[in-house]
Design a protein around this motif. Structure first.
Motif, short mmCIF file in Angstrom:
data_model
loop_
_atom_site.label_atom_id
_atom_site.label_comp_id
_atom_site.label_asym_id
_atom_site.label_seq_id
_atom_site.Cartn_x
_atom_site.Cartn_y
_atom_site.Cartn_z
N ILE A 5 16.57 17.82 -33.94
CA ILE A 5 16.63 16.52 -33.67
C ILE A 5 18.24 15.97 -33.81
O ILE A 5 18.77 15.23 -32.89
CB ILE A 5 15.83 15.59 -34.26
N LYS A 6 18.80 16.32 -34.90
CA LYS A 6 20.26 16.10 -35.09
C LYS A 6 21.03 16.64 -33.95
O LYS A 6 22.04 16.19 -33.62
CB LYS A 6 20.82 16.49 -36.45
N ALA A 7 20.76 17.93 -33.90
CA ALA A 7 21.76 18.54 -32.72
C ALA A 7 21.57 18.08 -31.43
O ALA A 7 22.53 18.00 -30.43
CB ALA A 7 21.26 19.96 -32.58
N ALA A 8 20.57 17.49 -31.07
CA ALA A 8 20.37 17.00 -29.87
C ALA A 8 21.02 15.42 -29.63
O ALA A 8 21.11 14.80 -28.55
CB ALA A 8 18.83 16.46 -29.37
N ASN A 9 21.39 14.90 -30.78
CA ASN A 9 22.10 13.55 -30.93
C ASN A 9 23.47 13.57 -30.38
O ASN A 9 24.10 14.37 -30.97
CB ASN A 9 21.84 12.83 -32.02
N PRO A 10 23.82 13.06 -29.24
CA PRO A 10 25.15 13.20 -28.74
C PRO A 10 26.27 12.58 -29.69
O PRO A 10 27.28 12.62 -29.64
CB PRO A 10 25.39 12.80 -27.33
N LEU A 11 25.74 11.38 -30.60
CA LEU A 11 26.49 10.69 -31.48
C LEU A 11 26.91 11.13 -33.05
O LEU A 11 27.38 10.69 -33.68
CB LEU A 11 26.37 9.40 -31.54
N ALA A 12 25.87 12.29 -33.13
CA ALA A 12 25.83 12.67 -34.67
C ALA A 12 27.21 13.62 -34.73
O ALA A 12 27.84 14.17 -33.81
CB ALA A 12 24.71 13.75 -34.91
N THR A 13 27.63 13.89 -35.99
CA THR A 13 28.86 14.68 -36.26
C THR A 13 28.11 15.72 -36.89
O THR A 13 27.30 16.07 -37.50
CB THR A 13 29.64 13.94 -37.44
N ARG A 21 26.62 25.16 -33.39
CA ARG A 21 25.79 26.14 -32.41
C ARG A 21 24.51 25.56 -31.95
O ARG A 21 24.17 25.63 -30.75
CB ARG A 21 25.87 27.33 -33.04
N ALA A 22 23.98 25.05 -32.85
CA ALA A 22 22.53 24.43 -32.50
C ALA A 22 22.84 23.18 -31.64
O ALA A 22 22.17 23.07 -30.26
CB ALA A 22 21.96 23.52 -33.75
N ALA A 23 23.82 22.25 -31.52
CA ALA A 23 24.10 21.43 -30.96
C ALA A 23 24.78 21.94 -29.25
O ALA A 23 24.36 21.37 -28.13
CB ALA A 23 25.27 20.31 -31.20
N ALA A 24 25.44 23.07 -29.44
CA ALA A 24 25.90 23.51 -28.12
C ALA A 24 24.98 24.01 -27.38
O ALA A 24 24.85 24.36 -26.15
CB ALA A 24 27.05 24.66 -28.43
N ARG A 25 23.59 24.73 -28.15
CA ARG A 25 22.67 25.36 -27.53
C ARG A 25 21.79 23.95 -26.77
O ARG A 25 20.80 24.41 -25.90
CB ARG A 25 21.70 26.19 -28.10
N MET A 26 22.05 22.88 -26.98
CA MET A 26 21.46 21.76 -26.38
C MET A 26 21.43 21.81 -24.95
O MET A 26 20.45 21.35 -24.14
CB MET A 26 21.43 20.49 -26.95
N SER A 27 22.59 22.38 -24.52
CA SER A 27 22.78 22.43 -23.16
C SER A 27 21.83 23.54 -22.45
O SER A 27 21.55 23.21 -21.22
CB SER A 27 24.38 22.89 -22.91
N SER A 28 21.65 24.32 -23.18
CA SER A 28 20.55 25.47 -22.72
C SER A 28 19.34 24.96 -22.42
O SER A 28 18.78 24.95 -21.37
CB SER A 28 20.62 26.70 -23.54
N ILE A 132 21.90 13.66 -21.71
CA ILE A 132 21.89 13.40 -23.03
C ILE A 132 22.12 14.83 -23.71
O ILE A 132 23.08 14.93 -24.76
CB ILE A 132 20.70 12.52 -23.64
N LEU A 133 21.26 15.73 -23.48
CA LEU A 133 21.50 17.05 -24.02
C LEU A 133 22.72 17.69 -23.62
O LEU A 133 23.33 18.45 -24.45
CB LEU A 133 20.34 17.89 -23.60
N HIS A 134 23.22 17.51 -22.39
CA HIS A 134 24.48 18.25 -21.95
C HIS A 134 25.84 17.45 -22.86
O HIS A 134 26.81 18.23 -23.18
CB HIS A 134 24.68 17.95 -20.38
N ILE A 135 25.63 16.15 -23.09
CA ILE A 135 26.78 15.48 -23.81
C ILE A 135 26.68 16.02 -25.09
O ILE A 135 27.68 16.51 -25.83
CB ILE A 135 26.48 14.16 -23.86
#
Length: 151
Positions: A5-13, A21-28, A132-135
């Motif tokens: 959930i944190k990884a999918a948040n485009p505004l999280a640090t 890596r988890a945030a980058a994989r949200m685009s997948s 949102i996930l791509h961002i």
């Protein structure tokens, strides 16, 4: 679960490499969602091929078959790009996919101005979620690239 959930948040640090890596994989995940949307549209359009084929003349092009082919190829490309982004997260795929998703969202909004079917509304919802996930994927991939650059 909270990490995703944190990884999918485009505004999280992002704090560490694992979060980046988890945030980058949200685009997948976004690419696979839009591929699934395209497959659902493909299946829904399969029923309309007899009517569309009957409407085309022998000299005209078969637009229905071409649309199905484009949806099928698009789904395959999105699945492959999602797999590549999952294995080697980078910023290029999320940026390009995000721009294409934003454009598709704009086009869908223009088409829906006169009225929309339930399938069109679901498609727009999936595209908004994918954008949102791509961002988030771009943010995570950029953070990941910063941590992996040699000093």
């Amino acid at each position: 679960m909270t990490n995703w959930i944190k990884a999918a948040n485009p505004l999280a640090t992002t704090v560490g490499v694992d979060e980046a890596r988890a945030a980058a994989r949200m685009s997948s995940v976004a690419l696979w969602l839009t591929a699934a949307k395209d497959v659902v549209l493909l299946v829904a359009l399969l029923g309309s091929i007899p009517q569309a084929s009957a409407a085309t003349t022998s000299t005209g092009s078969n637009v229905a078959t071409m649309t199905l082919a484009i949806l099928g190829v698009s789904a395959l490309v999105q699945i492959a790009a999602g797999l590549f982004q999952w294995v080697r997260p980078g910023t290029m795929i999320p940026i390009i996919a995000g721009m294409l998703t934003a454009y598709a969202l704009y086009e869908a909004g223009m088409k829906m101005a006169g009225g929309a079917s339930a399938l069109a509304v679901i498609s727009v919802v999936v595209m908004v979620l994918a954008l949102i996930l791509h961002i988030a994927g771009t943010r995570g991939a950029a953070a990941l690239e910063k941590t992996q650059k040699p000093a």
